[in-house]
Design an enzyme around this catalytic site. Sequence first.
Site, PDB file in Angstrom:
ATOM      1  N   ASP A 215     -44.366 -38.466 -93.660  1.00  0.00           N
ATOM      2  CA  ASP A 215     -43.737 -36.734 -93.261  1.00  0.00           C
ATOM      3  C   ASP A 215     -43.948 -36.702 -94.635  1.00  0.00           C
ATOM      4  O   ASP A 215     -44.055 -36.395 -95.539  1.00  0.00           O
ATOM      5  CB  ASP A 215     -42.331 -36.990 -93.197  1.00  0.00           C
ATOM      6  CG  ASP A 215     -41.547 -35.676 -93.609  1.00  0.00           C
ATOM      7  OD1 ASP A 215     -42.688 -34.333 -93.241  1.00  0.00           O
ATOM      8  OD2 ASP A 215     -40.616 -35.941 -93.345  1.00  0.00           O
TER       9      ASP A 215
ATOM     10  N   GLY B 225     -47.470 -32.654 -95.467  1.00  0.00           N
ATOM     11  CA  GLY B 225     -48.752 -32.293 -95.602  1.00  0.00           C
ATOM     12  C   GLY B 225     -49.955 -32.639 -94.818  1.00  0.00           C
ATOM     13  O   GLY B 225     -51.337 -32.928 -95.434  1.00  0.00           O
TER      14      GLY B 225
ATOM     15  N   ASP C  60     -35.119 -32.178 -90.323  1.00  0.00           N
ATOM     16  CA  ASP C  60     -34.577 -32.323 -91.838  1.00  0.00           C
ATOM     17  C   ASP C  60     -32.663 -31.789 -91.997  1.00  0.00           C
ATOM     18  O   ASP C  60     -32.971 -30.545 -91.721  1.00  0.00           O
ATOM     19  CB  ASP C  60     -35.723 -32.132 -92.960  1.00  0.00           C
ATOM     20  CG  ASP C  60     -37.145 -32.527 -92.965  1.00  0.00           C
ATOM     21  OD1 ASP C  60     -37.132 -34.105 -92.829  1.00  0.00           O
ATOM     22  OD2 ASP C  60     -38.259 -31.191 -92.941  1.00  0.00           O
TER      23      ASP C  60
ATOM     24  N   SER D 104     -46.032 -27.139 -90.997  1.00  0.00           N
ATOM     25  CA  SER D 104     -46.828 -26.076 -91.258  1.00  0.00           C
ATOM     26  C   SER D 104     -48.208 -25.750 -90.453  1.00  0.00           C
ATOM     27  O   SER D 104     -48.512 -24.768 -89.656  1.00  0.00           O
ATOM     28  CB  SER D 104     -47.090 -25.241 -92.522  1.00  0.00           C
ATOM     29  OG  SER D 104     -47.333 -26.768 -94.051  1.00  0.00           O
TER      30      SER D 104
END
EC number: 5.1.3.1
Length: 215
Positions: A175, A177, A40, A197
């Site tokens: 992209d 969650g 990113d 994450s």
Amino acid sequence: MLNLVVNREIAFSLLPLLHQFDRKLLEQFFADGLRLIHYDVMDHFVDNTVFQGEHLDELQQIGFQVNVHLMVQALEQILPVYLHHQAVKRISFHVEPFDIPTIKHFIAQIKQAGKQVGLAFKFTTPLVNYERLVQQLDFVTLMSVPPGKGGQAFNSAVFNNLKQAHKYHCSIEIDGGIKLDNIHQIQDDVNFIVMGSGFIKLERWQRQQLLKTNQ
């Protein structure tokens, strides 16, 4: 027990390593089967700034291919950093800051550099408004969280764009969650699944199972 078989390629978002780049951890991910990094780049298009070309050489040394996701307004200044780096395979940029002629200009520039080109869309931006452009692309990046930071919850509003994207002949990257408890909701509808994450928090055996389709 959760089903960890996912028949799509996983791309690891580098955002969780923003403040502490961990080469040893990335080498472990590579040994476990990870081959694709989602990189990113942000400016004031969003409320954050992150990578600006750092670590690309190290990622290449490890063996990764890199998908660059440009969440930027100053694309003219930022894009050249990524056009000719050998690790970079795909580049997507957001449509929201630009008019159609400008988008066409940057699509042509990326293609000329020999990279696969994509457009990125917030889940609030209707894909149908860009139908003719999407038909020229190699892939689209569909945001399932508001762009700008990691660790956000998946927003099902992305399914509107996901449904529309299936009408076009390009690959789909989703992209934001994505975690073990929702990955199977979208895996049959996309080609690339970005996890940040949600990936780094997995046990190693879980990552290895998840990455089997990358090998």
